[in-house]
Design a protein around this motif. Structure first.
Motif, PDB file in Angstrom:
ATOM      1  N   ALA A  11     -14.402   1.855  -0.420  1.00 16.02           N
ATOM      2  CA  ALA A  11     -14.734   0.842  -1.418  1.00 16.02           C
ATOM      3  C   ALA A  11     -15.916  -0.009  -0.965  1.00 16.02           C
ATOM      4  CB  ALA A  11     -13.520  -0.042  -1.691  1.00 16.02           C
ATOM      5  N   LEU A  12     -15.979  -0.319   0.318  1.00 13.73           N
ATOM      6  CA  LEU A  12     -17.085  -1.120   0.834  1.00 13.73           C
ATOM      7  C   LEU A  12     -18.404  -0.353   0.711  1.00 13.73           C
ATOM      8  CD1 LEU A  12     -17.964  -3.733   2.230  1.00 13.73           C
ATOM      9  CD2 LEU A  12     -17.507  -2.617   4.423  1.00 13.73           C
ATOM     10  N   ARG A  13     -18.363   0.941   1.009  1.00 19.88           N
ATOM     11  CA  ARG A  13     -19.569   1.759   0.867  1.00 19.88           C
ATOM     12  C   ARG A  13     -20.040   1.756  -0.591  1.00 19.88           C
ATOM     13  NH1 ARG A  13     -17.502   6.128   2.316  1.00 19.88           N
ATOM     14  NH2 ARG A  13     -17.913   5.882   4.539  1.00 19.88           N
ATOM     15  N   LEU A  37      -6.865  -6.838   3.736  1.00 18.02           N
ATOM     16  CA  LEU A  37      -7.974  -6.527   4.632  1.00 18.02           C
ATOM     17  C   LEU A  37      -9.298  -7.018   4.043  1.00 18.02           C
ATOM     18  CD1 LEU A  37      -8.722  -5.149   7.294  1.00 18.02           C
ATOM     19  CD2 LEU A  37      -9.009  -3.008   6.022  1.00 18.02           C
ATOM     20  N   ALA A  38      -9.448  -6.879   2.739  1.00 13.40           N
ATOM     21  CA  ALA A  38     -10.668  -7.356   2.076  1.00 13.40           C
ATOM     22  C   ALA A  38     -10.811  -8.870   2.215  1.00 13.40           C
ATOM     23  CB  ALA A  38     -10.657  -6.950   0.603  1.00 13.40           C
ATOM     24  N   GLN A  39      -9.696  -9.587   2.067  1.00 18.87           N
ATOM     25  CA  GLN A  39      -9.741 -11.046   2.226  1.00 18.87           C
ATOM     26  C   GLN A  39     -10.042 -11.424   3.670  1.00 18.87           C
ATOM     27  OE1 GLN A  39      -9.807 -12.773  -0.501  1.00 18.87           O
ATOM     28  NE2 GLN A  39      -9.327 -10.894  -1.628  1.00 18.87           N
ATOM     29  N   ILE A  47     -14.998  -5.819  -2.958  1.00 16.24           N
ATOM     30  CA  ILE A  47     -14.078  -4.690  -3.054  1.00 16.24           C
ATOM     31  C   ILE A  47     -13.458  -4.620  -4.441  1.00 16.24           C
ATOM     32  CG2 ILE A  47     -11.990  -3.648  -2.100  1.00 16.24           C
ATOM     33  CD1 ILE A  47     -14.407  -3.574  -0.227  1.00 16.24           C
ATOM     34  N   TYR A  48     -13.105  -5.775  -5.003  1.00 19.63           N
ATOM     35  CA  TYR A  48     -12.524  -5.787  -6.355  1.00 19.63           C
ATOM     36  C   TYR A  48     -13.476  -5.147  -7.359  1.00 19.63           C
ATOM     37  CZ  TYR A  48     -11.056  -7.419 -10.916  1.00 19.63           C
ATOM     38  OH  TYR A  48     -10.700  -7.458 -12.248  1.00 19.63           O
ATOM     39  N   TRP A  67      -5.895 -10.372  -8.237  1.00 21.65           N
ATOM     40  CA  TRP A  67      -7.141 -10.160  -7.492  1.00 21.65           C
ATOM     41  C   TRP A  67      -8.332 -10.651  -8.310  1.00 21.65           C
ATOM     42  CZ3 TRP A  67      -7.869  -4.981  -4.382  1.00 21.65           C
ATOM     43  CH2 TRP A  67      -8.887  -5.143  -3.450  1.00 21.65           C
ATOM     44  N   LYS A  68      -8.308 -10.410  -9.614  1.00 28.12           N
ATOM     45  CA  LYS A  68      -9.397 -10.871 -10.476  1.00 28.12           C
ATOM     46  C   LYS A  68      -9.486 -12.391 -10.476  1.00 28.12           C
ATOM     47  CE  LYS A  68     -11.176 -10.694 -15.218  1.00 28.12           C
ATOM     48  NZ  LYS A  68     -10.980 -10.147 -16.587  1.00 28.12           N
TER      49      LYS A  68
END
Length: 226
Positions: A11-13, A37-39, A47-48, A67-68
């Motif tokens: 997702a980061l890529r 992990l994203a937080q 990531i969202y 998340w939104k």
């Protein structure tokens, strides 16, 4: 490497390339771990944006709604931080103080959507002879040191916050503690007098020469990986 960590990197890529993922199936446990992990790495909004359209995301609507909401709040706060920092920086320049911007807003400029990369603080590097004047101006501006006592003769950095503001600022006259091995290895980096103009969010800021910025970032990365 665990499954959710692989999802995170995927997702980061995608986010870094302004793309989205097309996952078909992700377990609820992996979604929760991915969110955490994203937080942790302060890239939740990035990531969202990369995952919320994929088929797997539609199977966890409650998590996606939460998340939104958090993404919208984080982006709003980051936008406020950026605006307040640039306003403060302009005021410093008008007062005759010429700090270089380090990390923070400069690094966020490397991302497709800078305000989706949450920053904990903003860093300013100022020549030692301007340190006291910069501190005095920040106090007048309403910034308050986070520590109970501030000794400008011995501290190589001072952290500040402002009441009712999300902005957290670190002012450096040296980038590493004089007693640290990094200070010795980097030659104290107090020679960052040469600076270049850089456009950030429509404003002009001073930054240390690119080679010095890159060297500083490399030292931080190296020390963190030890």
């Amino acid at each position: 490497m665990q499954t959710f960590q692989t999802y995170f990197l995927s997702a980061l890529r995608a986010a870094l390339n302004n793309q989205t993922v097309s996952w078909e199936s992700v377990s609820p446990a992996d979604w929760r771990a991915l969110f955490q992990l994203a937080q942790q790495h302060k890239v939740g909004p990035m990531i969202y944006e990369a995952v919320y359209h994929c088929p797997a995301a539609k199977r966890v609507p409650e998590l996606m709604r939460a998340w939104k909401r958090q993404t919208m709040q984080q982006v709003l706060v980051q936008t406020q931080k950026t605006t307040e920092f640039l306003r403060l920086y302009a005021a410093l320049r008008e007062h005759g103080i010429t700090p270089c911007v380090v990390k923070g807003i400069l690094c966020r400029q490397l991302y497709p959507n800078p305000d989706e990369r949450v920053s904990a603080d903003e860093d300013l590097f100022v020549a030692p002879e301007q340190f006291a004047a910069c501190h005095a101006f920040l106090l007048k501006y309403g910034m308050k040191p986070t520590a109970e006592r501030t000794d400008l003769q011995t501290q190589f950095e001072v952290s500040y916050q402002k009441t009712n503001s999300p902005l957290y600022l670190e002012l450096h006259q040296q980038l590493f503690s004089p007693d640290s091995d990094l200070c010795t290895a980097c030659g104290n980096l107090c020679g960052w007098r040469a600076a270049a103009q850089y456009a950030a969010h429509g404003s002009s800021v001073l930054l240390a020469l690119p080679c010095a910025q890159a060297f500083y970032a490399q030292r931080i990365w190296h020390s963190a990986s030890l």
